[in-house]
Write a protein that holds these residues in place. Sequence first.
Motif, mmCIF file in Angstrom:
data_model
loop_
_atom_site.group_PDB
_atom_site.id
_atom_site.type_symbol
_atom_site.label_atom_id
_atom_site.label_comp_id
_atom_site.label_asym_id
_atom_site.label_seq_id
_atom_site.Cartn_x
_atom_site.Cartn_y
_atom_site.Cartn_z
ATOM 1 N N ILE A 143 79.630 70.220 25.494
ATOM 2 C CA ILE A 143 78.541 70.733 24.663
ATOM 3 C C ILE A 143 78.032 69.584 23.795
ATOM 4 O O ILE A 143 78.806 68.975 23.050
ATOM 5 N N TYR A 144 76.751 69.263 23.930
ATOM 6 C CA TYR A 144 76.130 68.290 23.026
ATOM 7 C C TYR A 144 75.514 69.056 21.875
ATOM 8 O O TYR A 144 74.781 70.015 22.086
ATOM 9 N N LYS A 145 75.801 68.621 20.658
ATOM 10 C CA LYS A 145 75.202 69.275 19.490
ATOM 11 C C LYS A 145 73.977 68.482 19.066
ATOM 12 O O LYS A 145 74.069 67.316 18.717
ATOM 13 N N MET A 146 72.838 69.137 19.116
ATOM 14 C CA MET A 146 71.589 68.491 18.703
ATOM 15 C C MET A 146 71.079 69.254 17.492
ATOM 16 O O MET A 146 70.383 70.260 17.641
ATOM 17 N N GLY A 147 71.446 68.796 16.292
ATOM 18 C CA GLY A 147 71.078 69.563 15.111
ATOM 19 C C GLY A 147 71.701 70.945 15.193
ATOM 20 O O GLY A 147 72.919 71.063 15.296
ATOM 21 N N GLY B 180 71.829 67.166 42.514
ATOM 22 C CA GLY B 180 71.390 68.192 41.568
ATOM 23 C C GLY B 180 70.135 67.717 40.869
ATOM 24 O O GLY B 180 69.882 66.511 40.793
ATOM 25 N N HIS B 181 69.368 68.662 40.359
ATOM 26 C CA HIS B 181 68.120 68.312 39.689
ATOM 27 C C HIS B 181 68.406 67.507 38.434
ATOM 28 O O HIS B 181 69.524 67.510 37.912
ATOM 29 N N SER B 182 67.358 66.849 37.947
ATOM 30 C CA SER B 182 67.440 66.140 36.686
ATOM 31 C C SER B 182 67.888 67.116 35.586
ATOM 32 O O SER B 182 67.383 68.236 35.531
ATOM 33 N N GLY B 183 68.859 66.700 34.785
ATOM 34 C CA GLY B 183 69.333 67.559 33.705
ATOM 35 C C GLY B 183 70.433 68.525 34.106
ATOM 36 O O GLY B 183 70.905 69.315 33.284
ATOM 37 N N SER B 184 70.887 68.460 35.351
ATOM 38 C CA SER B 184 71.908 69.419 35.806
ATOM 39 C C SER B 184 73.324 69.036 35.367
ATOM 40 O O SER B 184 74.258 69.816 35.553
ATOM 41 N N GLY B 185 73.487 67.821 34.812
ATOM 42 C CA GLY B 185 74.795 67.432 34.285
ATOM 43 C C GLY B 185 75.517 66.365 35.094
ATOM 44 O O GLY B 185 76.677 66.063 34.825
ATOM 45 N N LYS B 186 74.829 65.754 36.039
ATOM 46 C CA LYS B 186 75.469 64.772 36.920
ATOM 47 C C LYS B 186 76.020 63.574 36.138
ATOM 48 O O LYS B 186 77.175 63.187 36.318
ATOM 49 N N SER B 187 75.179 62.987 35.287
ATOM 50 C CA SER B 187 75.639 61.808 34.538
ATOM 51 C C SER B 187 76.730 62.181 33.547
ATOM 52 O O SER B 187 77.694 61.430 33.363
HETATM 53 N N1 LIG Z 1 73.903 62.222 24.670
HETATM 54 C C1 LIG Z 1 73.311 63.409 24.815
HETATM 55 N N2 LIG Z 1 72.994 64.156 23.740
HETATM 56 C C2 LIG Z 1 72.414 65.355 23.867
HETATM 57 N N3 LIG Z 1 72.115 65.938 25.048
HETATM 58 C C3 LIG Z 1 72.402 65.247 26.155
HETATM 59 C C4 LIG Z 1 73.017 63.954 26.105
HETATM 60 N N4 LIG Z 1 73.200 63.514 27.379
HETATM 61 C C5 LIG Z 1 72.714 64.486 28.166
HETATM 62 N N5 LIG Z 1 72.243 65.530 27.455
HETATM 63 C C6 LIG Z 1 71.685 66.791 27.984
HETATM 64 O O1 LIG Z 1 72.672 67.361 28.832
HETATM 65 C C7 LIG Z 1 72.091 67.871 30.020
HETATM 66 C C8 LIG Z 1 72.670 67.153 31.236
HETATM 67 O O2 LIG Z 1 72.239 65.803 31.210
HETATM 68 P P1 LIG Z 1 72.681 64.720 32.299
HETATM 69 O O3 LIG Z 1 74.143 64.804 32.496
HETATM 70 O O4 LIG Z 1 72.115 63.413 31.880
HETATM 71 O O5 LIG Z 1 71.945 65.265 33.620
HETATM 72 P P2 LIG Z 1 71.567 64.520 34.985
HETATM 73 O O6 LIG Z 1 72.303 63.241 35.060
HETATM 74 O O7 LIG Z 1 71.926 65.503 36.056
HETATM 75 O O8 LIG Z 1 70.065 64.302 34.935
HETATM 76 C C9 LIG Z 1 70.590 67.701 29.856
HETATM 77 O O9 LIG Z 1 70.075 68.891 29.342
HETATM 78 C C10 LIG Z 1 70.473 66.577 28.861
HETATM 79 O O10 LIG Z 1 69.276 66.674 28.140
#
Ligand SMILES: Nc1ncnc2c1ncn2[C@@H]1O[C@H](COP(=O)(O)OP(=O)(O)O)[C@@H](O)[C@H]1O
Length: 226
Positions: A12-16, A40-47
């Motif tokens: 879980i990323y906390k953004m504010g 997976g699509h962009s934003g799916s959590g791969k990275s």
């Molecule tokens: N450092 C971060 N802080 C806040 N949110 C993040 C961070 N890194 C990724 N996210 C969010 O987490 C979700 C998954 O991101 P990411 O793992 O980069 O996806 P992918 O690599 O599949 O495009 C996205 O909604 C992204 O915006």
Amino acid sequence: MNIIEIKNISKIYKMGKVDIDALKNVSLQIKMGEFITIMGHSGSGKSTLLNIIGLLDRPTSGTYYFEDARIDNLNEDELATIRNKKIGFIFQTFNLLPQYSALFNVELPLVYSGCSPKRCREIALSLLKEVGLSGRERHKPNELSGGEQQRVAIARALVNDPMIILADEPTGNLDTKCGNEIMEIFALLHQEGKTILLVTHNEHITSFSQRIIYLQDGKIIEGKNL
Ligand SMILES: Nc1ncnc2c1ncn2[C@@H]1O[C@H](COP(=O)(O)OP(=O)(O)O)[C@@H](O)[C@H]1O
Ligand SMILES: [Mg+2]
């Protein structure tokens, strides 16, 4: 044998005031010598998944076993030791140090491993040769093509002879021909016994792997053996 096993990993990323559930209860076993692609699509959590597996980031919850030993409760130094010795990382944007030569970029992680300067140089030179960069050792990153820069990054990832290589869209910034050449290197490393986990958007690239994992909204939705 599993080289890595993660169980119920969440991030879980906390953004504010907003929580972003980047990973939701992800479990995965990676066997020694496997070549897995993640799609997976962009934003799916791969990275996020790759960074947690690569010990660059910590999960919010869940357990992580590396070579059957639980490691999610280790401290930063202990995790760094595992990361430096056993894991090689390759990024879409190469992440080379622009002020240094290809040779020094590859040598740098070795400096911390305690080998003699002479031995460090030998290892770096032989790896640059292995990735097809003989004659380019003194070039700085901006004097190399994208494909060549990624070869340097691969050589750098290999210096400590890692057990597993994690690659986050390694061909994403390359044209098809350069991308295919880079994939040939991954195929060769896999033949040599390396375990590989590679994120890609390209269906064609999955043909190099034995298993595809699909991520959607932070969950594994499908796994496919090839
Ligand atoms: N450092 C971060 N802080 C806040 N949110 C993040 C961070 N890194 C990724 N996210 C969010 O987490 C979700 C998954 O991101 P990411 O793992 O980069 O996806 P992918 O690599 O599949 O495009 C996205 O909604 C992204 O915006
Ligand atoms: Mg990503």
